[in-house]
Structure formats: C-alpha cells, structure tokens
Design a protein around this motif. Structure first.
Motif, PDB file in Angstrom:
ATOM      1  N   LEU A  83      41.484  43.980  51.499  1.00 28.03           N
ATOM      2  CA  LEU A  83      42.274  43.864  50.311  1.00 28.03           C
ATOM      3  C   LEU A  83      41.724  45.107  49.364  1.00 28.03           C
ATOM      4  N   PHE A  84      42.424  45.848  48.680  1.00 24.96           N
ATOM      5  CA  PHE A  84      42.039  46.894  47.658  1.00 24.96           C
ATOM      6  C   PHE A  84      42.715  46.196  46.273  1.00 24.96           C
ATOM      7  N   VAL A  85      41.645  46.154  45.498  1.00 25.75           N
ATOM      8  CA  VAL A  85      41.563  45.565  43.990  1.00 25.75           C
ATOM      9  C   VAL A  85      41.710  46.861  43.252  1.00 25.75           C
ATOM     10  N   ASN A  86      42.849  47.078  42.566  1.00 27.52           N
ATOM     11  CA  ASN A  86      42.992  48.109  41.658  1.00 27.52           C
ATOM     12  C   ASN A  86      42.577  47.686  40.331  1.00 27.52           C
ATOM     13  N   SER A  87      42.849  46.610  39.720  1.00 27.04           N
ATOM     14  CA  SER A  87      42.327  46.412  38.447  1.00 27.04           C
ATOM     15  C   SER A  87      42.478  44.708  38.364  1.00 27.04           C
ATOM     16  N   THR A  88      41.632  44.231  37.412  1.00 22.62           N
ATOM     17  CA  THR A  88      41.622  42.772  37.137  1.00 22.62           C
ATOM     18  C   THR A  88      41.314  42.614  35.646  1.00 22.62           C
ATOM     19  N   THR A  89      41.861  41.410  35.103  1.00 25.72           N
ATOM     20  CA  THR A  89      41.606  41.075  33.798  1.00 25.72           C
ATOM     21  C   THR A  89      40.267  40.519  33.574  1.00 25.72           C
ATOM     22  N   SER A  90      39.637  40.159  34.401  1.00 26.80           N
ATOM     23  CA  SER A  90      38.226  39.664  34.497  1.00 26.80           C
ATOM     24  C   SER A  90      37.777  39.256  36.011  1.00 26.80           C
ATOM     25  N   LEU A  91      36.584  39.720  36.068  1.00 29.80           N
ATOM     26  CA  LEU A  91      35.832  39.682  37.230  1.00 29.80           C
ATOM     27  C   LEU A  91      35.373  38.455  37.525  1.00 29.80           C
ATOM     28  N   GLY A  92      35.396  38.100  38.919  1.00 31.74           N
ATOM     29  CA  GLY A  92      35.012  36.531  39.236  1.00 31.74           C
ATOM     30  C   GLY A  92      36.166  35.840  39.854  1.00 31.74           C
ATOM     31  N   CYS A  93      37.381  36.463  40.164  1.00 33.19           N
ATOM     32  CA  CYS A  93      38.425  35.694  40.435  1.00 33.19           C
ATOM     33  C   CYS A  93      38.362  35.233  41.969  1.00 33.19           C
ATOM     34  N   ALA A  94      38.363  33.764  41.872  1.00 34.21           N
ATOM     35  CA  ALA A  94      38.099  33.189  43.463  1.00 34.21           C
ATOM     36  C   ALA A  94      39.383  32.867  44.159  1.00 34.21           C
ATOM     37  N   TYR A  95      39.282  32.935  45.408  1.00 38.79           N
ATOM     38  CA  TYR A  95      40.427  32.975  46.077  1.00 38.79           C
ATOM     39  C   TYR A  95      40.369  32.171  47.577  1.00 38.79           C
ATOM     40  N   ASN A  96      41.182  31.809  48.143  1.00 36.32           N
ATOM     41  CA  ASN A  96      41.405  31.167  49.329  1.00 36.32           C
ATOM     42  C   ASN A  96      42.357  31.792  50.313  1.00 36.32           C
TER      43      ASN A  96
END
Length: 164
Positions: A83-96
């Motif tokens: 996955l390439f993460v371009n931007s996030t509103t806050s870091l630390g987003c957990a996923y399954n």
C-alpha cells in the motif's frame, strides 16, 4: 483517521520463478464502501480513501487480483500486499486485512450490498505519510491458488476498530 491510498499491489516470489522475481500484480478491481453513504458506489473514485472517525464513520477498501498467471503448483515463497499512503489526517491508523468470501463488482459494490468476509491474522498500524506499507499475505495467496482451498474474491482493508 482517514488515509489517502494511491495504489495497491501484490508482490510475489515464487518457485519455480516466473519471468521476473518478484512478480507484481496490480488490483483488477478496487472500490471503497462507506457506512455513511450506504448505497453509493465509489468504483470509479480516485484516490482510495480509508479509515473512520466519528464524523465520517467507516470507510473500507475492497480489492481484487487476477492471479491466473501463477501456476497452481507454484511454491509461494513470499507474498506482500503493498500500500502506498499518500496522506493521513493522523498517524497511527490501525487496519485489518480480511478475505472476501463472495463475488463483487467494482461498478456496483456499496456499503449496503458489500460482500461478506472472514478476518485474517494480517493487521498493522500506518505510521508514516508518503511511504509504502508491506503486509505479509503469503498464506492468503497460497489459499487463493490452491485448488479447493478458497475462491479468490479479493480482500478488504478494514479499519481495525470496525472490522473486529
């Protein structure tokens, strides 16, 4: 937390090696399903947006890969979801990562008609912007190419607090 994902691909090392090692497979279908817009189809929407927060609710991503070029008797040495993460509103987003168990179409999938899934052991946390995230999905890919194991309907990227 909301992420903007620019692209997703599967990277493989197989034995016997195919033409190039590792082999890259791009998604042949991708879409977002969004809880707050249960009948809307995001199949042609770009970039892919993932995550949840109280004002947005859940946003999941669905991906499908055509793995027919991999021989059924191939020994999968490694398989990574990239996955390439371009931007996030806050870091630390957990996923399954969840295995989709019903067929779906990029042009019709929505929150209301999203296919069912089973959770996998693949999970993590997005920690950086503008970076690639590699998720080891070797056993999932082995199951997809092994006759009789399970059908390849793709996978979901679920926000962890929603997908558990």
């Amino acid at each position: 937390m909301v992420l903007g994902l620019l692209f997703l691909s599967l990277l493989f090392s197989v034995s016997p090696a195919l033409a190039i090692d590792p082999v890259k497979f791009e998604a042949v279908a991708d879409s977002r399903v969004q809880q707050e817009a249960p009948t809307y189809n995001y199949g042609s929407y770009n970039p892919l947006i993932f995550g949840d927060r109280s004002s947005i609710k859940a946003r999941w991503l669905a991906f499908k890969f055509n793995l027919s070029a991999i021989p059924r008797d191939a020994n999968i040495e490694t398989a990574y979801l990239r996955l390439f993460v371009n931007s996030t509103t806050s870091l630390g987003c957990a996923y399954n990562v969840a295995r989709i168990v019903e067929n779906w179409s990029e042009s019709t999938i929505s929150w209301q008609n999203k296919p069912d899934y089973v959770n996998t052991d693949y999970s993590g946390v997005i920690l950086q912007n503008n970076d690639a995230v590699l998720i080891d999905v070797k056993n999932l890919v082995k199951g997809w190419i092994t006759p009789g194991a399970y059908s390849n309907y793709g996978l979901y990227l679920l926000s962890r607090n929603v997908g558990e």
